[in-house]
Design a protein around this motif. Structure first.
Motif, PDB file in Angstrom:
ATOM      1  N   UNK A  66       7.830  -8.091  20.308  1.00  0.00           N
ATOM      2  CA  UNK A  66       7.186  -7.502  21.469  1.00  0.00           C
ATOM      3  C   UNK A  66       8.139  -6.521  22.144  1.00  0.00           C
ATOM      4  N   UNK A  67       7.578  -5.564  22.919  1.00  0.00           N
ATOM      5  CA  UNK A  67       8.430  -4.630  23.670  1.00  0.00           C
ATOM      6  C   UNK A  67       9.253  -5.379  24.722  1.00  0.00           C
ATOM      7  N   UNK A  68      10.254  -4.710  25.243  1.00  0.00           N
ATOM      8  CA  UNK A  68      11.101  -5.318  26.276  1.00  0.00           C
ATOM      9  C   UNK A  68      10.267  -5.708  27.483  1.00  0.00           C
ATOM     10  N   UNK A  69      10.489  -6.929  27.968  1.00  0.00           N
ATOM     11  CA  UNK A  69       9.793  -7.384  29.155  1.00  0.00           C
ATOM     12  C   UNK A  69       8.354  -7.789  28.937  1.00  0.00           C
ATOM     13  N   UNK A  70       7.934  -7.936  27.676  1.00  0.00           N
ATOM     14  CA  UNK A  70       6.549  -8.280  27.378  1.00  0.00           C
ATOM     15  C   UNK A  70       6.494  -9.485  26.440  1.00  0.00           C
ATOM     16  N   UNK A  71       5.627 -10.443  26.747  1.00  0.00           N
ATOM     17  CA  UNK A  71       5.464 -11.612  25.887  1.00  0.00           C
ATOM     18  C   UNK A  71       3.991 -11.990  25.791  1.00  0.00           C
ATOM     19  N   UNK A  72       3.671 -12.821  24.821  1.00  0.00           N
ATOM     20  CA  UNK A  72       2.338 -13.382  24.678  1.00  0.00           C
ATOM     21  C   UNK A  72       2.455 -14.903  24.724  1.00  0.00           C
ATOM     22  N   UNK A  73       1.320 -15.561  24.815  1.00  0.00           N
ATOM     23  CA  UNK A  73       1.330 -17.021  24.808  1.00  0.00           C
ATOM     24  C   UNK A  73       1.887 -17.539  23.482  1.00  0.00           C
ATOM     25  N   UNK A  74       1.571 -16.844  22.384  1.00  0.00           N
ATOM     26  CA  UNK A  74       2.102 -17.256  21.078  1.00  0.00           C
ATOM     27  C   UNK A  74       3.622 -17.176  21.054  1.00  0.00           C
ATOM     28  N   UNK A  75       4.196 -16.141  21.699  1.00  0.00           N
ATOM     29  CA  UNK A  75       5.657 -16.037  21.784  1.00  0.00           C
ATOM     30  C   UNK A  75       6.232 -17.278  22.462  1.00  0.00           C
ATOM     31  N   UNK A  76       5.592 -17.666  23.567  1.00  0.00           N
ATOM     32  CA  UNK A  76       6.073 -18.822  24.323  1.00  0.00           C
ATOM     33  C   UNK A  76       5.962 -20.091  23.490  1.00  0.00           C
ATOM     34  N   UNK A  77       4.833 -20.263  22.829  1.00  0.00           N
ATOM     35  CA  UNK A  77       4.626 -21.457  22.023  1.00  0.00           C
ATOM     36  C   UNK A  77       5.655 -21.573  20.903  1.00  0.00           C
ATOM     37  N   UNK A  78       5.886 -20.439  20.219  1.00  0.00           N
ATOM     38  CA  UNK A  78       6.760 -20.466  19.050  1.00  0.00           C
ATOM     39  C   UNK A  78       8.236 -20.493  19.427  1.00  0.00           C
ATOM     40  N   UNK A  79       8.630 -19.626  20.354  1.00  0.00           N
ATOM     41  CA  UNK A  79      10.058 -19.476  20.627  1.00  0.00           C
ATOM     42  C   UNK A  79      10.594 -20.506  21.623  1.00  0.00           C
ATOM     43  N   UNK A  80       9.724 -21.002  22.502  1.00  0.00           N
ATOM     44  CA  UNK A  80      10.153 -22.064  23.415  1.00  0.00           C
ATOM     45  C   UNK A  80       9.722 -23.438  22.920  1.00  0.00           C
ATOM     46  N   UNK A  81       8.983 -23.423  21.808  1.00  0.00           N
ATOM     47  CA  UNK A  81       8.511 -24.674  21.182  1.00  0.00           C
ATOM     48  C   UNK A  81       7.638 -25.486  22.139  1.00  0.00           C
ATOM     49  N   UNK A  82       6.713 -24.780  22.785  1.00  0.00           N
ATOM     50  CA  UNK A  82       5.758 -25.431  23.663  1.00  0.00           C
ATOM     51  C   UNK A  82       4.369 -25.444  23.029  1.00  0.00           C
ATOM     52  N   UNK A  83       4.300 -25.460  21.737  1.00  0.00           N
ATOM     53  CA  UNK A  83       3.025 -25.317  21.034  1.00  0.00           C
ATOM     54  C   UNK A  83       2.019 -26.393  21.383  1.00  0.00           C
ATOM     55  N   UNK A  84       2.470 -27.584  21.778  1.00  0.00           N
ATOM     56  CA  UNK A  84       1.563 -28.689  22.081  1.00  0.00           C
ATOM     57  C   UNK A  84       1.366 -28.894  23.579  1.00  0.00           C
ATOM     58  N   UNK A  85       1.742 -27.896  24.366  1.00  0.00           N
ATOM     59  CA  UNK A  85       1.649 -28.059  25.820  1.00  0.00           C
ATOM     60  C   UNK A  85       1.063 -26.810  26.460  1.00  0.00           C
ATOM     61  N   UNK A  86      -0.204 -26.533  26.147  1.00  0.00           N
ATOM     62  CA  UNK A  86      -0.877 -25.351  26.683  1.00  0.00           C
ATOM     63  C   UNK A  86      -0.973 -25.403  28.202  1.00  0.00           C
ATOM     64  N   UNK A  87      -1.178 -26.608  28.752  1.00  0.00           N
ATOM     65  CA  UNK A  87      -1.275 -26.747  30.199  1.00  0.00           C
ATOM     66  C   UNK A  87      -0.001 -26.323  30.896  1.00  0.00           C
ATOM     67  N   UNK A  88       1.116 -26.618  30.295  1.00  0.00           N
ATOM     68  CA  UNK A  88       2.422 -26.246  30.854  1.00  0.00           C
ATOM     69  C   UNK A  88       2.549 -24.729  30.910  1.00  0.00           C
ATOM     70  N   UNK A  89       2.112 -24.070  29.855  1.00  0.00           N
ATOM     71  CA  UNK A  89       2.171 -22.603  29.808  1.00  0.00           C
ATOM     72  C   UNK A  89       1.239 -22.009  30.853  1.00  0.00           C
ATOM     73  N   UNK A  90       0.023 -22.529  30.933  1.00  0.00           N
ATOM     74  CA  UNK A  90      -0.960 -22.013  31.888  1.00  0.00           C
ATOM     75  C   UNK A  90      -0.464 -22.138  33.325  1.00  0.00           C
ATOM     76  N   UNK A  91       0.136 -23.280  33.655  1.00  0.00           N
ATOM     77  CA  UNK A  91       0.641 -23.488  35.022  1.00  0.00           C
ATOM     78  C   UNK A  91       1.734 -22.473  35.363  1.00  0.00           C
ATOM     79  N   UNK A  92       2.669 -22.270  34.421  1.00  0.00           N
ATOM     80  CA  UNK A  92       3.781 -21.353  34.678  1.00  0.00           C
ATOM     81  C   UNK A  92       3.298 -19.907  34.792  1.00  0.00           C
ATOM     82  N   UNK A  93       2.438 -19.496  33.858  1.00  0.00           N
ATOM     83  CA  UNK A  93       1.941 -18.120  33.868  1.00  0.00           C
ATOM     84  C   UNK A  93       1.067 -17.860  35.094  1.00  0.00           C
ATOM     85  N   UNK A  94       0.253 -18.850  35.481  1.00  0.00           N
ATOM     86  CA  UNK A  94      -0.653 -18.676  36.623  1.00  0.00           C
ATOM     87  C   UNK A  94       0.119 -18.378  37.900  1.00  0.00           C
ATOM     88  N   UNK A  95       1.212 -19.111  38.145  1.00  0.00           N
ATOM     89  CA  UNK A  95       1.997 -18.858  39.357  1.00  0.00           C
ATOM     90  C   UNK A  95       2.612 -17.460  39.314  1.00  0.00           C
TER      91      UNK A  95
END
Length: 238
Positions: free
Chosen positions: A178-207
């Protein structure tokens, strides 16, 4: 013991003479100013809080006043850009903005244009933010990847928010796909290994979305999340 006290007093006198001799350099040269503050520290002298006596008189408005005035300017820049970045801005960007404004004002008031110079350093900006932090309002500095950022809102950012912003900052020159300063949910799941915690991602991104610290861009069915403060930081570096 008395010998040590006498030695410190002599060093303080020498420091006083040094400050008198180099008053203009301390006020106008950020590198010299930082070295001067480093010289003061071992002697227990803090000119940033000394508003009476020598430190207030010899240094003109006082080096403490210098940082109080700078803190006001830092706050003005942060407030002016809050709608664009949600209240998070790189120290380097604030520093560049203030230096450009200062040089522009100088050149406008003089018939001969003076070559642009570094009037404030990033260390100066950090010191000013520390002064602002004592007043409340949420001002503080945080580390996002390799960059120092100023937060000017009281919003609490937990480890999840910091990890996501650090991931966005790590995408320098298109790293991570991805370009600098840009991410997707898939990036977060794969690189932070949060693939089984969609709620965690949604809460963080929502704020972050609600605070305006991240922008959402839907393209071909994929949501891209842009961090303006990180993206701007990378643009300045490049």
């Amino acid at each position: 013991m008395q010998s040590a006290v006498d030695t410190i007093e002599k060093l303080q006198i020498k420091l006083t003479d040094f400050a008198k001799k180099h008053q203009s350099d301390i006020q106008d040269d950020p590198a010299f100013r930082q070295q001067f503050l480093q010289m003061c520290a071992p002697l227990g002298i803090d000119p940033l809080v000394s508003q009476k006596g020598f430190w207030a008189k010899t240094l003109g408005v006082g080096i403490g006043d210098f940082y109080y005035e700078l803190s006001v300017k830092v706050a003005e820049v942060c407030f002016a850009t809050r709608t664009k970045n949600g209240g998070i801005m790189a120290v380097s960007e604030v520093c560049d903005t203030l230096n450009k404004n200062k040089n522009k004002n100088y050149n406008n008031s003089n018939s001969r244009s003076k070559k642009e110079q570094q009037l404030y350093s990033q260390n100066d900006i950090t010191i000013a933010v520390k002064k602002l932090s004592t007043l409340g309002g949420g001002f503080r500095t945080i580390k996002v990847g390799k960059s120092d950022m100023i937060v000017s809102v009281p919003t609490e950012l937990d480890n999840d928010h910091m990890e996501i912003m650090t991931l966005a900052a790590a995408h320098e020159n298109g790293g991570g796909g991805q370009p600098s300063g840009c991410i997707t949910v898939d990036d977060i799941k794969q690189q932070l290994r949060w693939s089984n915690d969609t709620g965690r991602i949604d809460r963080a991104i929502s704020l972050l979305l609600n605070e305006g610290m991240v922008w959402k861009d839907d393209y071909h069915g994929i949501s891209f999340y842009w961090f303006p403060s990180v993206w701007k930081e990378k643009m300045d570096i490049m």
